[in-house]
Write a protein that holds these residues in place. Structure first.
Motif, mmCIF file in Angstrom:
data_model
loop_
_atom_site.group_PDB
_atom_site.id
_atom_site.type_symbol
_atom_site.label_atom_id
_atom_site.label_comp_id
_atom_site.label_asym_id
_atom_site.label_seq_id
_atom_site.Cartn_x
_atom_site.Cartn_y
_atom_site.Cartn_z
ATOM 1 N N LEU A 105 0.860 -1.184 0.000
ATOM 2 C CA LEU A 105 0.000 0.000 0.000
ATOM 3 C C LEU A 105 0.888 1.224 0.000
ATOM 4 C CD1 LEU A 105 -2.569 -0.869 2.829
ATOM 5 C CD2 LEU A 105 -2.983 -0.919 0.365
ATOM 6 N N LYS A 106 0.500 2.226 -0.798
ATOM 7 C CA LYS A 106 1.273 3.469 -0.817
ATOM 8 C C LYS A 106 0.343 4.642 -0.570
ATOM 9 C CE LYS A 106 4.801 2.045 -4.149
ATOM 10 N NZ LYS A 106 6.091 2.329 -3.486
ATOM 11 N N LEU A 107 0.812 5.574 0.212
ATOM 12 C CA LEU A 107 0.060 6.806 0.438
ATOM 13 C C LEU A 107 1.074 7.919 0.681
ATOM 14 C CD1 LEU A 107 -2.764 8.132 0.886
ATOM 15 C CD2 LEU A 107 -2.338 7.816 3.309
ATOM 16 N N GLY A 108 1.141 8.864 -0.261
ATOM 17 C CA GLY A 108 2.140 9.920 -0.137
ATOM 18 C C GLY A 108 3.507 9.289 0.047
ATOM 19 N N PRO A 109 4.248 9.677 1.086
ATOM 20 C CA PRO A 109 5.600 9.150 1.293
ATOM 21 C C PRO A 109 5.614 7.781 1.998
ATOM 22 C CG PRO A 109 5.113 10.813 2.945
ATOM 23 C CD PRO A 109 3.904 10.741 2.062
ATOM 24 N N ILE A 110 4.424 7.287 2.398
ATOM 25 C CA ILE A 110 4.370 6.043 3.190
ATOM 26 C C ILE A 110 4.182 4.824 2.291
ATOM 27 C CG2 ILE A 110 3.222 4.832 5.088
ATOM 28 C CD1 ILE A 110 1.970 7.556 5.882
ATOM 29 N N THR A 111 5.009 3.805 2.515
ATOM 30 C CA THR A 111 4.816 2.517 1.855
ATOM 31 C C THR A 111 4.652 1.458 2.936
ATOM 32 O OG1 THR A 111 6.240 3.213 0.037
ATOM 33 C CG2 THR A 111 5.786 0.859 0.210
ATOM 34 N N LEU A 112 3.600 0.655 2.784
ATOM 35 C CA LEU A 112 3.365 -0.417 3.753
ATOM 36 C C LEU A 112 3.364 -1.746 3.005
ATOM 37 C CD1 LEU A 112 0.819 -0.501 6.653
ATOM 38 C CD2 LEU A 112 0.801 -2.329 4.968
ATOM 39 N N ASP A 113 4.229 -2.651 3.438
ATOM 40 C CA ASP A 113 4.327 -3.973 2.833
ATOM 41 C C ASP A 113 3.771 -4.990 3.830
ATOM 42 O OD1 ASP A 113 5.108 -6.485 1.931
ATOM 43 O OD2 ASP A 113 6.931 -5.715 0.981
ATOM 44 N N ALA A 114 2.544 -5.452 3.544
ATOM 45 C CA ALA A 114 1.865 -6.328 4.504
ATOM 46 C C ALA A 114 2.543 -7.694 4.602
ATOM 47 C CB ALA A 114 0.399 -6.493 4.118
ATOM 48 N N ALA A 115 3.036 -8.212 3.475
ATOM 49 C CA ALA A 115 3.654 -9.541 3.478
ATOM 50 C C ALA A 115 4.930 -9.542 4.311
ATOM 51 C CB ALA A 115 3.939 -9.986 2.053
ATOM 52 N N ARG A 116 5.718 -8.506 4.158
ATOM 53 C CA ARG A 116 6.993 -8.435 4.888
ATOM 54 C C ARG A 116 6.848 -7.738 6.230
ATOM 55 N NH1 ARG A 116 11.398 -7.403 0.233
ATOM 56 N NH2 ARG A 116 12.747 -7.637 2.054
ATOM 57 N N HIS A 117 5.661 -7.193 6.438
ATOM 58 C CA HIS A 117 5.388 -6.499 7.685
ATOM 59 C C HIS A 117 6.338 -5.326 7.883
ATOM 60 C CE1 HIS A 117 3.555 -6.285 11.642
ATOM 61 N NE2 HIS A 117 2.682 -7.132 11.145
ATOM 62 N N GLU A 118 6.504 -4.566 6.812
ATOM 63 C CA GLU A 118 7.427 -3.427 6.857
ATOM 64 C C GLU A 118 6.731 -2.137 6.450
ATOM 65 O OE1 GLU A 118 11.533 -5.806 5.686
ATOM 66 O OE2 GLU A 118 10.736 -4.303 4.292
ATOM 67 N N VAL A 119 7.154 -1.063 7.108
ATOM 68 C CA VAL A 119 6.654 0.265 6.762
ATOM 69 C C VAL A 119 7.846 1.172 6.543
ATOM 70 C CG1 VAL A 119 5.419 2.299 7.628
ATOM 71 C CG2 VAL A 119 4.484 0.019 8.029
ATOM 72 N N SER A 120 7.775 1.974 5.472
ATOM 73 C CA SER A 120 8.836 2.955 5.288
ATOM 74 C C SER A 120 8.241 4.303 4.910
ATOM 75 C CB SER A 120 9.819 2.485 4.204
ATOM 76 O OG SER A 120 9.153 2.346 2.974
ATOM 77 N N VAL A 121 8.967 5.347 5.276
ATOM 78 C CA VAL A 121 8.589 6.708 4.909
ATOM 79 C C VAL A 121 9.725 7.268 4.073
ATOM 80 C CG1 VAL A 121 8.044 9.026 5.745
ATOM 81 C CG2 VAL A 121 7.194 7.042 6.989
ATOM 82 N N GLU A 122 9.430 7.627 2.844
ATOM 83 C CA GLU A 122 10.445 8.080 1.883
ATOM 84 C C GLU A 122 11.640 7.126 1.854
ATOM 85 O OE1 GLU A 122 10.799 12.140 2.953
ATOM 86 O OE2 GLU A 122 9.162 12.730 1.617
ATOM 87 N N GLY A 123 11.331 5.832 1.858
ATOM 88 C CA GLY A 123 12.375 4.821 1.729
ATOM 89 C C GLY A 123 13.063 4.439 3.031
ATOM 90 N N GLU A 124 12.849 5.222 4.079
ATOM 91 C CA GLU A 124 13.456 4.920 5.380
ATOM 92 C C GLU A 124 12.533 4.020 6.188
ATOM 93 O OE1 GLU A 124 16.352 6.344 7.100
ATOM 94 O OE2 GLU A 124 16.958 6.723 5.009
ATOM 95 N N GLN A 125 13.053 2.878 6.601
ATOM 96 C CA GLN A 125 12.209 1.955 7.353
ATOM 97 C C GLN A 125 11.838 2.500 8.734
ATOM 98 O OE1 GLN A 125 13.328 -2.003 6.387
ATOM 99 N NE2 GLN A 125 12.289 -2.824 8.201
ATOM 100 N N VAL A 126 10.601 2.225 9.138
ATOM 101 C CA VAL A 126 10.090 2.674 10.433
ATOM 102 C C VAL A 126 9.680 1.444 11.237
ATOM 103 C CG1 VAL A 126 8.279 4.038 11.561
ATOM 104 C CG2 VAL A 126 9.192 4.787 9.362
ATOM 105 N N GLN A 127 10.092 1.373 12.501
ATOM 106 C CA GLN A 127 9.742 0.224 13.343
ATOM 107 C C GLN A 127 8.421 0.480 14.054
ATOM 108 O OE1 GLN A 127 11.456 -2.557 13.221
ATOM 109 N NE2 GLN A 127 13.027 -1.624 11.910
ATOM 110 N N LEU A 128 7.422 -0.364 13.752
ATOM 111 C CA LEU A 128 6.124 -0.216 14.404
ATOM 112 C C LEU A 128 5.801 -1.454 15.229
ATOM 113 C CD1 LEU A 128 3.880 1.179 11.484
ATOM 114 C CD2 LEU A 128 5.196 2.475 13.165
ATOM 115 N N THR A 129 5.028 -1.252 16.278
ATOM 116 C CA THR A 129 4.497 -2.414 17.008
ATOM 117 C C THR A 129 3.407 -3.038 16.150
ATOM 118 O OG1 THR A 129 2.720 -1.185 18.072
ATOM 119 C CG2 THR A 129 4.853 -1.221 19.215
ATOM 120 N N LEU A 130 2.978 -4.234 16.530
ATOM 121 C CA LEU A 130 1.936 -4.911 15.771
ATOM 122 C C LEU A 130 0.653 -4.065 15.729
ATOM 123 C CD1 LEU A 130 0.954 -7.385 14.217
ATOM 124 C CD2 LEU A 130 0.359 -8.440 16.403
ATOM 125 N N SER A 131 0.301 -3.480 16.858
ATOM 126 C CA SER A 131 -0.915 -2.653 16.921
ATOM 127 C C SER A 131 -0.812 -1.445 15.999
ATOM 128 C CB SER A 131 -1.157 -2.155 18.342
ATOM 129 O OG SER A 131 -1.371 -3.237 19.197
#
Ligand code: CA
Length: 236
Positions: free
Chosen positions: A142-168
């Motif tokens: 999923l992409k929205l503006g600078p945010i990319t969310l990869d559900a399969a890999r469980h990864e989120v990045s903002v402008e290519g920089e990975q962000v660590q999120l809790t499951l919630s």
């Protein structure tokens, strides 16, 4: 070969104040919608079931059966369950708005409304209900503006920089991104992220939204607070 003109969509207006109905009809017709109207909740339910409009504009202030009850019945009936509902609400009725959203309304527009804002909201609701768009929920990225969310890999990045999120936080972000533009109550968001997690016991969605916003940095501003109601993710 000529391409056929786009199908005109039909909007059912359920409202007892005739001057408001006239203004709505005028603006909707001018913007390419066909309109139906009903001046009571009872009639609105009948017309909705008979004509299956593409969208319903539902005033909450109706004589006898109020808009919330109409919403409840529209959602309770197999035939009308899928029709998007935009509520017309009055100032200071946040509790009713929250209840309406909980009952399944898609969005609301406070009175007095500007036709431009109303049309924008309606079009956003129709876009979200577009079958092509609904397919997005099956895709991993999923992409929205600078945010990319990869559900399969469980990864989120903002402008290519990975962000660590809790499951919630991850679930919360995915829920909001999938349904961007839609306002959710705190309870709805809580239900969306329920899992084997501390989230449920804490009962404080605001803390999680706050943490998520901080981690997203500038992009966190895409998560809007809707005062007295809940949260909404900006569309772009
Ligand atoms: Ca009314």
């Amino acid at each position: 070969m000529n391409t056929p003109p786009p199908k005109r969509r039909t909007v059912l207006v359920i409202e007892d104040e005739t001057d408001i109905v006239e203004v709505l009809k005028y603006n909707l017709n001018k913007n390419g919608f066909d309109t139906l109207s009903a001046d009571s909740g009872e009639k609105g339910l009948e017309v909705a079931a008979a004509r299956l409009p593409d969208l319903i504009l539902l005033d909450l202030m109706l004589p006898r059966m109020d808009g919330l009850e109409v919403c409840r019945r529209l959602r309770g009936s197999e035939r009308t369950r899928q029709i998007p509902i935009v509520m017309l609400t009055a100032k200071g009725t946040e509790a009713d708005i929250v209840l309406g959203l909980t009952l399944g309304a898609d969005d609301y527009v406070p009175k007095p409304f500007s036709p431009v804002e109303l049309l924008a909201r309606m079009k956003a609701v129709l876009r979200r209900n577009d079958p092509a768009r609904k397919d997005e929920s099956h895709s991993d990225i999923l992409k929205l503006g600078p945010i990319t969310l990869d559900a399969a890999r469980h990864e989120v990045s903002v402008e290519g920089e990975q962000v660590q999120l809790t499951l919630s936080e991850f679930k919360l972000l995915r829920h909001l991104m999938l349904r961007r533009g839609r306002v959710f109550t705190r309870d709805q968001l809580l239900n969306a992220v329920v899992g084997p997690d501390v989230f449920v016991t804490e009962r404080n969605i605001d803390v999680h939204v706050g943490a998520l916003r901080r981690k997203l940095g500038e992009a966190g501003k895409l998560i809007l607070t809707v005062r007295g109601v809940g949260y909404r993710m900006e569309e772009a």
